[in-house]
Design an enzyme around this catalytic site. Structure first.
Site, PDB file in Angstrom:
ATOM      1  N   GLU A 250       0.883  -1.246   0.044  1.00  0.00           N
ATOM      2  CA  GLU A 250      -0.003  -0.053  -0.008  1.00  0.00           C
ATOM      3  C   GLU A 250       0.803   1.431   0.205  1.00  0.00           C
ATOM      4  OE1 GLU A 250      -3.156   1.883   3.033  1.00  0.00           O
ATOM      5  OE2 GLU A 250      -3.137  -0.191   2.798  1.00  0.00           O
ATOM      6  N   ASP A 251       1.958   1.225   0.720  1.00  0.00           N
ATOM      7  CA  ASP A 251       2.607   2.463   0.981  1.00  0.00           C
ATOM      8  C   ASP A 251       4.132   2.383   0.422  1.00  0.00           C
ATOM      9  OD1 ASP A 251       0.468   3.266   2.604  1.00  0.00           O
ATOM     10  OD2 ASP A 251       1.538   2.476   4.497  1.00  0.00           O
TER      11      ASP A 251
END
Length: 160
Positions: free
Chosen positions: A60-61
């Site tokens: 996600e990051d």
């Protein structure tokens, strides 16, 4: 490869990938996945769950790929859990939470993730606390008694 070697490999990779990222309170971001992995370990879960905790925000990051996770200590079960824990831009929360609840590893890691975030939100604004408490009550309150306690504790910190 021993469990300790796998953990160290995974930790090194997660540390490199989160390099330059910081939490709202200013701590290096890697402190969060390490804390989540520690919660999971203290709850009695093994190395795969701990590595999933270390990796839970990578897809996600960061620009990490599922293949990168596999090369750095994960297996197919860990990658599936991390995939389920990854929120996409058009995420439908009902579906996201439902899928997590059906995967034991993802569920355990999400509980620990939410718990750590609740416990460390004391340095955030009251508005952020309110939003985080509201989201937790709507989607995650039934995940564990510890989450309920942490929500109550955080709620008491919010100024009326």
């Amino acid at each position: 490869m021993s469990d300790n070697e796998r953990y160290d490999l995974a930790l090194g990779y997660a540390t490199r990938m989160h390099d330059g990222q910081y939490r709202i309170g200013g701590d290096e971001y890697i402190t969060h996945p390490v804390a989540v992995a520690e919660i999971v370990r203290k709850q009695g879960y093994g190395i795969d769950y701990q590595i999933a905790a270390l990796f839970h925000d990578l897809l996600e990051d960061t620009d990490a790929t599922e293949h990168d996770l596999m090369v750095n200590g994960a297996n197919a079960e860990i990658v599936e859990a991390v995939r389920l824990l990854t929120k996409h831009k058009d995420c439908v929360m009902r579906d996201y939470v439902s899928k997590i609840k059906r995967n034991d590893m993802a569920f355990v890691v999400k509980c620990a993730d939410r718990l750590h975030n609740l416990r460390s939100a004391n340095c955030t604004s009251d508005e952020f606390k309110r939003q985080y408490v509201s989201e937790t009550e709507k989607w995650y309150i039934d995940f564990s008694d510890e989450i309920k306690e942490a929500v109550n504790s955080l709620s008491r910190m919010i100024k009326c």
